[in-house]
Design an enzyme around this catalytic site. Structure first.
Site, mmCIF file in Angstrom:
data_model
loop_
_atom_site.group_PDB
_atom_site.id
_atom_site.type_symbol
_atom_site.label_atom_id
_atom_site.label_comp_id
_atom_site.label_asym_id
_atom_site.label_seq_id
_atom_site.Cartn_x
_atom_site.Cartn_y
_atom_site.Cartn_z
ATOM 1 N N ASP A 192 44.924 -108.241 38.139
ATOM 2 C CA ASP A 192 45.959 -108.339 39.249
ATOM 3 C C ASP A 192 47.835 -107.850 38.477
ATOM 4 O O ASP A 192 48.600 -107.667 38.367
ATOM 5 C CB ASP A 192 46.993 -109.369 39.123
ATOM 6 N N LYS B 169 56.417 -122.135 32.253
ATOM 7 C CA LYS B 169 56.083 -121.421 33.107
ATOM 8 C C LYS B 169 55.661 -123.184 34.313
ATOM 9 O O LYS B 169 53.824 -123.564 33.201
ATOM 10 C CB LYS B 169 54.816 -120.839 33.299
#
Length: 573
Positions: free
Chosen positions: A346, A202
């Site tokens: 989230d 990532k």
């Protein structure tokens, strides 16, 4: 609740005798109740109350069992001595009530001891990483990157491989192995001609922070919450711990339903496949003259999961058992976060990754902690200004969070915010659209429980009850992640014992827990790979608490009563 229940059973007898008209005025009862015959006085300094007594009974100098015996013997003496019916009933009822309390406390102490022993057995074995341990990999040059597999609002994710990070074991049903494809990378070295990519890299987009490693780690510190102890090199670990905010954010321990970051390091932004087309604006000026990004950024290395939950549900339709297990995995992951004082803030199907276990069952892990709350204050955030960040996805923001009004002394409690989001995701797991996503759907700010759409009729009643409770606006009526997970565990594997349970007595539940412990231990020894079902059962037994189990049983029994009442009125259901 057990003490209140036992006391009420004893006092109901006295109340029934009162109603039969056998008593004289209550004033005289109270006068004699406070009299010398009870031989009860306030404790002196030399006499300490028993430690197991509830607070409201600690003025008694005697234990509950001794006091109960004294009251009952006094009642029988009054029968022989010709005492009034009122006195005899009061002494007998109160004595019986205290006997029940003492009996219930003793049962609770035994049940607590059983739960502690079960915990001790199942917390010894820690979660095993799916990759072999490796000691290098703190540079971008140590990895071979493949195609882009994901992109969000703050990062891009690429396939990655390294010679020192081979999978510990290959599972025949793993989507990672099924999705191996030829890539154009012909770099010479120890990599096979058709490399597999067990890792995912990532690459964060660095626009606001400077290019120094210190500034990058400080501004993106929340991404390090799921990092393993050796994720950072010694030099970077010192930088991360020496931040402007006092201490580094909390670190999560490993859990099968939470992503683990194996490596985190800073490096120069490379020109990866699709960068010019997918995210040109965040590239540095040396790669794109119009780009706004910095030259260096943060890289995170983790296991490669082939699908997000959203992608998986578009291509696959899990059966009812699989969907229930997927819901249970999300609850177990959220409970693991809450126990360590972390709120994800989230949760959505895009931030949940999926693979298959050795039996073909979907395994879920929670990822993307960029919006999480992981401060020393725990799960309560001071909310004195509107500029304070509430969290990520506004559509799946819990009612108590989205409706909070900033002010002096105001705090937002996130202890049950993530489980609310799990309740909304549950609709997607069972093949329904998320009611809080569509343009004509509900808003968490102002919806009412009666507006929630029903789940498919085939979904078990206990699962429907769990989802309904998770989406309750009132946090006091909304169960914690642990209690909700316990409800599903008992519903899936303890249906028979649930039918014969008493809310106050838990001896049959303890017997079932001991049997489950033996079964899970045998399963763990008899299989080479770890299945989702075994992992869930181990997590349940490792976190078993008597009060949480009792609360879950109460919820389930109340739900069954409501369901039977509904069937009586609507037999066609």
């Amino acid at each position: 609740m057990s003490v209140k229940h036992a006391l009420s059973r004893g006092l109901e007898l006295a109340r029934s005798v009162f109603q039969l008209g056998l008593f004289k005025p209550a004033g005289r009862v109270a006068a004699k109740f406070r009299g010398e015959r009870l031989r009860v006085s306030r404790p002196t300094r030399t006499v300490q109350p028993q430690t197991f007594l509830p607070g409201r009974y600690r003025f008694f100098r005697l234990s509950l069992s001794g006091l109960a015996a004294q009251l009952q013997s006094g009642a029988f003496r009054r029968v022989v001595g010709g005492g009034s019916p009122r006195n005899r009933a009061v002494f007998l009822a109160f004595g019986v009530g205290l006997t029940l309390i003492e009996q219930q406390l003793e049962e609770d102490r035994t049940s607590v001891a059983v739960c502690q022993k079960i915990q001790a057995v199942f917390t010894k074995k820690s979660f095993q990483s799916p990759l072999k341990p490796f000691t290098s990999g703190y540079r971008l040059e140590d990895y071979v990157t493949g195609k882009q597999i994901g992109k969000g609002c703050s990062a891009a994710v690429y396939e990655a491989a390294a010679p020192f990070a081979a999978p510990a074991e290959r599972e025949k049903c793993s989507l990672v192995d099924l999705n191996q494809k030829e890539t154009g990378n012909k770099k010479a070295g120890p990599f096979p001609a058709t490399p597999s990519f067990p890792l995912a890299m990532k690459m964060m987009w660095n626009i606001g922070a400077s290019s120094s490693s210190d500034a990058i780690l400080r501004s993106m510190s929340m991404e390090l919450v799921p990092a393993c102890p050796r994720a950072l090199s010694k030099e970077q670990e010192e930088i991360a711990l020496d931040g402007h905010f006092g201490t580094a954010p909390k670190r999560l321990t490993a859990h099968p339903n939470v992503i683990t970051v194996y490596r985190a390091f800073t490096g120069e932004v490379p020109l990866l496949p699709g960068a010019q087309e997918e995210y040109p604006d965040v590239l540095p000026a040396r790669l794109n003259p119009l780009g706004l990004g910095r030259n260096r950024t943060l890289f995170l290395v983790m296991k490669n999961y082939p699908y997000t939950l959203r992608q998986y549900l578009k291509e696959c339709e899990p059966n009812l058992m699989q969907a229930s297990l997927m819901l249970l995995q999300l609850l177990e992951g959220v409970d693991h976060l809450c126990r360590q004082g972390i709120a994800h803030r989230d949760l959505k199907s895009d931030n949940v990754l999926v693979e298959y276990d050795s039996t073909g069952c979907p395994r879920l892990v929670i990822t993307d902690f960029g919006c999480c709350l992981a401060e020393d204050l725990g799960l309560k955030l001071p909310f004195e200004s509107s500029s304070i960040y509430r969290g990520g996805n506004s559509c799946l923001m819990a009612p108590e969070v989205v409706t909070a009004v900033p002010g002096r002394g105001v705090t937002i409690d996130y202890s049950k915010a993530d489980v609310w989001a799990v309740g909304a995701i549950a609709y997607e797991l069972f093949g329904q659209p998320n009611p809080f996503y569509s343009s004509q759907g509900l808003e968490s700010r102002r919806y009412q429980e009666r507006q929630l759409p029903p789940l498919p009729p085939a979904v078990p009643a206990d699962v429907q009850l769990v989802v309904k409770l998770l989406l309750h606006r009132n946090t006091r009526k909304r169960p914690s992640a642990r209690v909700a997970a316990n409800m599903l565990h008992i519903s899936l594997w303890g249906k028979r014992v649930l039918a014969s349970l008493d809310r106050a007595r838990m001896d049959k539940m303890m017997d079932w827990l001991l049997c489950q412990s033996a079964v899970v231990l045998l399963k763990s020894r008899g299989t080479s790979g770890s299945s989702v079902e075994t992992e869930l059962q181990r997590s349940f037994l490792a976190n078993i608490e008597l009060e949480d189990v009792r609360t879950a049983v109460s919820f389930l029994m109340y739900g069954q009563e409501q369901w039977h009442a509904l069937l009586m009125h609507y037999p066609e259901l």
